[in-house]
Design an enzyme around this catalytic site. Structure first.
Site, PDB file in Angstrom:
ATOM      1  NE  ARG A  63       6.206   7.066  -1.572  1.00  0.00           N
ATOM      2  CZ  ARG A  63       5.749   6.804  -0.287  1.00  0.00           C
ATOM      3  NH1 ARG A  63       5.888   5.245  -0.015  1.00  0.00           N
ATOM      4  NH2 ARG A  63       5.277   7.582   0.249  1.00  0.00           N
ATOM      5  CE  LYS A  86       9.196  10.655  -0.036  1.00  0.00           C
ATOM      6  NZ  LYS A  86       8.671  11.889  -0.811  1.00  0.00           N
ATOM      7  CG  HIS A  95       4.841   8.606  -8.733  1.00  0.00           C
ATOM      8  ND1 HIS A  95       5.260   7.610  -7.489  1.00  0.00           N
ATOM      9  CD2 HIS A  95       4.385   9.000  -7.957  1.00  0.00           C
ATOM     10  CE1 HIS A  95       5.238   8.268  -6.401  1.00  0.00           C
ATOM     11  NE2 HIS A  95       4.028   9.130  -6.423  1.00  0.00           N
ATOM     12  NE  ARG A 114       1.964   7.312  -3.630  1.00  0.00           N
ATOM     13  CZ  ARG A 114       2.516   6.600  -2.720  1.00  0.00           C
ATOM     14  NH1 ARG A 114       2.128   5.390  -2.169  1.00  0.00           N
ATOM     15  NH2 ARG A 114       2.753   7.170  -1.524  1.00  0.00           N
ATOM     16  CG  HIS A 159       0.468   9.802   1.875  1.00  0.00           C
ATOM     17  ND1 HIS A 159      -0.512  10.737   0.971  1.00  0.00           N
ATOM     18  CD2 HIS A 159       1.692  10.351   1.098  1.00  0.00           C
ATOM     19  CE1 HIS A 159      -0.047  10.646  -0.231  1.00  0.00           C
ATOM     20  NE2 HIS A 159       0.957  10.580  -0.341  1.00  0.00           N
ATOM     21  CE1 TYR A 199      -3.315  11.393  -5.419  1.00  0.00           C
ATOM     22  CE2 TYR A 199      -2.763  11.618  -3.221  1.00  0.00           C
ATOM     23  CZ  TYR A 199      -1.898  11.008  -4.626  1.00  0.00           C
ATOM     24  OH  TYR A 199      -0.873  10.563  -4.648  1.00  0.00           O
TER      25      TYR A 199
END
Length: 316
Positions: A130, A155, A261, A264, A287, A296
């Site tokens: 990120r 995150k 972004h 990514r 994640h 994805y």
């Protein structure tokens, strides 16, 4: 508002979450004619959120963030019972596929990047970072020998490790040497300090001036810390690489509605297309939920070269 900050820090919420909560609480107070939230009561949440949805027409994620901020205000800061309002449903986000650049588009865009923003953009694509994670990398987080990047407090406050592309070894080595040279100059001027997270400055008094804790992409300016009086060098602004990448897309003739972004997203999609298993991609991206990574798989299916039925027609 100071009380909001105190509770945020006691709960170890990220600085960005604290900033967002303060923003929405301030908006909420102005919406109710500057009345104290305790006087308005939790019932005022409904009117404010309805106003955001109907008049402000904000996105679903924005509406949910505002709701979370106000529930935090009443529950955690003011310690007021919110009753059934705590069960207010968050707005359901639309299932939208992320924009993904092809390998040729990534190559063309990155080829237009130059200066310090070039290795930043290369890292975003090559390591799946990120933009905030890239900007806050410290010297100690780059392991050239092992080919790893260590992300600290990403995150959700989570740490993880991701891959460091082999072709970035030389450019990052040069960047490390530039930072070391800049750090020596700062120390000679009585500066050379970097901000440390939480209470590490008290635990390790000398760490702030060590090379290991300097940012990989430091700011061009040194700012004075009002609490300690130390001259701190923070990390570079995120807007620099964002603006440079937008310009690179234009120069490369890429017409997609992409942002920095998007690199990514492209990292994950291209790994999946190359045969990397979804669980590994989840770990590299950091994640929490595999469902987030699973999007994805849909993107990858779209970019596969499926033969159109039109191409099968005999139109001679």
């Amino acid at each position: 508002m100071d009380q909001v900050s105190v509770v945020c820090r006691r709960r170890h919420l990220s600085p960005r979450t604290e900033q967002a909560y303060r923003f929405w609480i301030r908006r909420y107070i102005h919406f109710h004619n500057r009345q104290h939230p305790r006087a308005v009561g939790p019932v005022g949440i409904v009117g404010f959120v309805n106003h955001l949805a109907s008049v402000g027409r904000v996105a679903a994620s924005t509406q949910s963030q505002a709701l979370n901020a106000l529930l935090f205000l009443y529950r955690d800061v003011l310690e007021v019972e919110v009753g059934h309002l705590g069960e207010l449903r968050r707005v359901q986000r639309r299932d939208r596929l992320p924009v993904v650049l092809s390998a040729d588009e990534v190559s063309a865009a990155l080829g237009q990047m130059e200066g310090t923003t070039a290795p930043m953009a290369h890292l975003l694509y090559g390591s799946g970072l990120r933009v905030t994670e890239c900007m806050t990398l410290r010297i100690k987080d780059v392991d050239l020998k092992a080919g790893l990047i260590h992300v600290r407090a990403g995150k959700g406050g989570k740490d993880r490790s991701t891959i460091l592309p082999g072709r970035l070894q030389r450019s990052l080595q040069r960047q490390l040497l530039r930072v070391a040279s800049l750090h020596r100059q700062d120390v000679a001027r009585g500066a050379g300090f970097a901000p440390l997270p939480n209470a590490l400055e008290r635990k390790y008094p000398g760490a702030s001036q060590s090379l290991a804790w300097q940012f990989l992409f430091p700011s061009r300016v040194v700012r004075c810390c009002p609490q300690t009086g130390r001259r701190l060098r923070w990390h570079a602004s995120e807007s620099g690489v964002q603006t440079a990448f937008k310009a690179a897309l234009q120069q490369a003739g890429v017409a997609k509605h992409a942002s920095v972004h998007t690199l990514r997203h492209s990292f994950a999609t291209h790994l999946l297309a190359a045969g990397t298993d979804i669980r590994t991609i989840q770990l590299l991206l950091g994640h929490r939920n595999l469902k987030t990574t699973m999007i994805y798989t849909h993107v990858e299916q779209e970019v596969r070269k499926t033969v159109s039925p039109l191409d099968g027609l005999d139109m001679r």
